[in-house]
Motif scaffolding. Structure first.
Motif, PDB file in Angstrom:
ATOM      1  N   ALA A 109      32.449  31.301  35.955  1.00  0.00           N
ATOM      2  CA  ALA A 109      33.289  32.488  35.777  1.00  0.00           C
ATOM      3  C   ALA A 109      33.412  33.261  37.080  1.00  0.00           C
ATOM      4  O   ALA A 109      34.491  33.784  37.413  1.00  0.00           O
ATOM      5  N   ALA A 110      32.324  33.343  37.836  1.00  0.00           N
ATOM      6  CA  ALA A 110      32.374  34.033  39.127  1.00  0.00           C
ATOM      7  C   ALA A 110      33.334  33.326  40.077  1.00  0.00           C
ATOM      8  O   ALA A 110      33.979  33.963  40.924  1.00  0.00           O
ATOM      9  N   GLY A 111      33.462  32.003  39.933  1.00  0.00           N
ATOM     10  CA  GLY A 111      34.396  31.237  40.747  1.00  0.00           C
ATOM     11  C   GLY A 111      35.777  31.124  40.137  1.00  0.00           C
ATOM     12  O   GLY A 111      36.630  30.397  40.652  1.00  0.00           O
ATOM     13  N   ARG A 112      35.975  31.833  39.017  1.00  0.00           N
ATOM     14  CA  ARG A 112      37.259  31.876  38.313  1.00  0.00           C
ATOM     15  C   ARG A 112      37.724  30.494  37.853  1.00  0.00           C
ATOM     16  O   ARG A 112      38.916  30.192  37.857  1.00  0.00           O
ATOM     17  N   ASN A 113      36.790  29.687  37.432  1.00  0.00           N
ATOM     18  CA  ASN A 113      37.146  28.364  36.892  1.00  0.00           C
ATOM     19  C   ASN A 113      36.264  28.027  35.694  1.00  0.00           C
ATOM     20  O   ASN A 113      35.799  26.897  35.547  1.00  0.00           O
ATOM     21  N   ALA A 114      36.040  29.013  34.827  1.00  0.00           N
ATOM     22  CA  ALA A 114      35.226  28.803  33.631  1.00  0.00           C
ATOM     23  C   ALA A 114      35.963  27.896  32.645  1.00  0.00           C
ATOM     24  O   ALA A 114      37.187  27.731  32.727  1.00  0.00           O
ATOM     25  N   PRO A 115      35.244  27.305  31.692  1.00  0.00           N
ATOM     26  CA  PRO A 115      35.901  26.477  30.668  1.00  0.00           C
ATOM     27  C   PRO A 115      36.921  27.281  29.860  1.00  0.00           C
ATOM     28  O   PRO A 115      36.797  28.495  29.704  1.00  0.00           O
ATOM     29  N   ASP A 116      37.910  26.591  29.329  1.00  0.00           N
ATOM     30  CA  ASP A 116      38.962  27.254  28.548  1.00  0.00           C
ATOM     31  C   ASP A 116      38.429  27.813  27.238  1.00  0.00           C
ATOM     32  O   ASP A 116      38.866  28.866  26.777  1.00  0.00           O
ATOM     33  N   ILE A 117      37.504  27.083  26.626  1.00  0.00           N
ATOM     34  CA  ILE A 117      36.873  27.521  25.374  1.00  0.00           C
ATOM     35  C   ILE A 117      35.378  27.537  25.616  1.00  0.00           C
ATOM     36  O   ILE A 117      34.794  26.530  26.036  1.00  0.00           O
TER      37      ILE A 117
END
Length: 452
Positions: A109-117
């Protein structure tokens, strides 16, 4: 299946082996960067809020959860069912054990690429909602997202400031798992209704230890925030009062003293036996290892706990009035606020909750189906053990108190502080009053920092 003398078959669980998950959050999320964004980023995903997955273009969604192989298998079945109905939508999956799960989500999330769900529990909900990690699902309610067949109290557990951020994947309630194989011959199997109060429970646990001559009556549960909350609710208190603790030094001293007295009487296991199980590892669970006759749990976990022992297990409510109990979401599914296909992610979440075929594939490994129609549709196929869990859950939740508000931001660190304080008392490193005072001071400071 054989039924214990004088007991109905509905009280008996099926033995077996496998692992289950702990309830306490494994890592502090106080250091999570504010990595969400404004309304524009949270609404990303192409289609307007409230619309379903209208695109026929290929969509790949990443889905993350914690759990063991059985959960992974069940979850994959549902994802495959969704792809069969929507061939343009496929999935990448990320799953692991509970330990370290949130660290991984926080990093992505900090890298702005967290899972969609993202699967989360209620301990993480306020943190992720306030930091805009997860999307507000409210615009889809009544459209893509159906909530009318899910108990309103359960839906409310996914709300922060009246906005819906999370949908419950399953529900459960609090329970004590007891070893019927040990207790039956001793004539010490507790009544189906459990113990009238904590004093009666303490006397029973001490009696069990004496009668077995080698097992403790119960595991020391003083280090678990969930059970402290249960006891506080019975005493007309709450775990939190907004962004502060809802109790003080006196109450926590009483809690630590109660368990200290039970250890002194040999009714509860000593620190060296209890401590290894505080992280929730099933291989160290004291009922599974047959070191204690009772352990506090959640009712749906009976299935997995029973697989970890060759003894027969049964469920009874926690000691005292059922006002301490409540129906709780065992886990949520949430949509990443910066996901590129939020409308499709919401539709997938809706499918998990409201499709009977999906419900049948999921079973009760995560807990009982939250959708009443789905539960009714699939329950005839339940085995004896699952029907027993459903009956227990419905009996307890019918008399339970109201579901508490979403935990305060910083709740994860409160759980860690409690574990540390309780272990200090149990190992004799601190007196109950001193440990309680330090906890309250540190806890309120942590909550203040987390909320600022």
């Amino acid at each position: 299946m054989t039924t214990p003398t004088g007991r109905s078959a509905a009280r008996l669980a099926v033995p077996g082996r496998r692992s289950f998950l702990a309830g306490a959050l494994g890592a502090s999320m106080l250091g999570l960067a504010a990595c969400g964004g404004d309304d524009e980023s949270a609404a990303a995903g192409g289609s307007a809020a409230g619309a379903g997955p209208e695109t026929t273009e290929p969509v790949v969604l990443t889905v993350a959860w914690w759990g063991g192989p059985a959960r992974a298998e069940n979850t994959q079945k549902v994802l495959d069912l969704y792809t069969a109905a929507h061939p343009n939508v496929t999935f990448k999956t990320q799953w692991q054990g509970y330990s370290g799960y949130y660290d991984k989500i926080n990093t992505s999330a900090a890298g702005r690429n967290a899972p969609d769900i993202i699967q989360i529990d209620n301990r993480a909900l306020r943190e992720y909602a306030n930091k805009s990690v997860i999307a507000d699902l409210t615009p889809w309610v009544g459209k893509t997202l159906k909530t009318d067949q899910i108990d309103a109290k359960l839906i409310d557990t996914g709300k922060v400031d009246d906005k819906l951020y999370a949908m419950p994947l399953a529900s459960n309630t609090q329970a004590v798992a007891v070893d019927a194989t040990v207790l039956q011959p001793l004539n010490l199997l507790p009544a189906e209704t459990g113990w009238a109060d904590w004093d009666e429970f303490a006397a029973w646990a001490t009696q069990v230890t004496t009668a077995t001559g080698g097992l403790w009556g119960t595991r020391d549960e003083s280090a678990n925030l969930n059970w402290l909350e249960y006891w506080l609710r019975q005493n007309d208190m709450a775990l939190y009062d907004g962004q502060a603790l809802g109790f003080g030094e006196a109450e926590l001293t009483e809690w630590f003293t109660m368990w200290g007295d039970l250890r002194d009487s040999k009714g509860a296991s000593p620190a060296e036996v209890s401590q290894p199980a505080n992280a929730g590892d099933i291989s160290k669970n004291t009922v599974a290892t047959q070191q204690t006759v009772a352990t506090f749990s959640y009712d749906n976990q009976l299935t997995e706990l029973a697989k970890a022992t060759d003894h027969q297990l049964q469920l009874v409510p926690l000691p005292g009035d059922l006002s301490g109990a409540y129906a709780r979401p065992s886990q949520f599914f949430t949509a990443y606020a910066r996901g590129k296909n939020i409308p499709t992610a919401v539709d997938v979440i809706n499918f998990f909750d409201n499709d009977p075929e999906a419900g049948a594939a999921l079973g009760t490994e995560r807990g009982l189906p939250p959708n009443s129609a789905v539960r009714e549709a699939i329950s005839p196929a339940f085995d004896e053990q699952l029907k027993y869990v459903v009956a227990f859950d419905e009996r307890v939740t019918a008399a339970a108190g109201d579901t508490p508000p979403v935990p305060a931001q910083g709740d994860s660190q409160i759980g860690q502080l409690l574990t540390s304080a309780a272990e200090n008392v149990a190992f004799g490193r601190a007196e109950a009053a001193a440990a309680a005072a330090e906890f309250v001071s540190q806890g309120n400071s942590a909550l203040k920092r987390a909320g600022s």
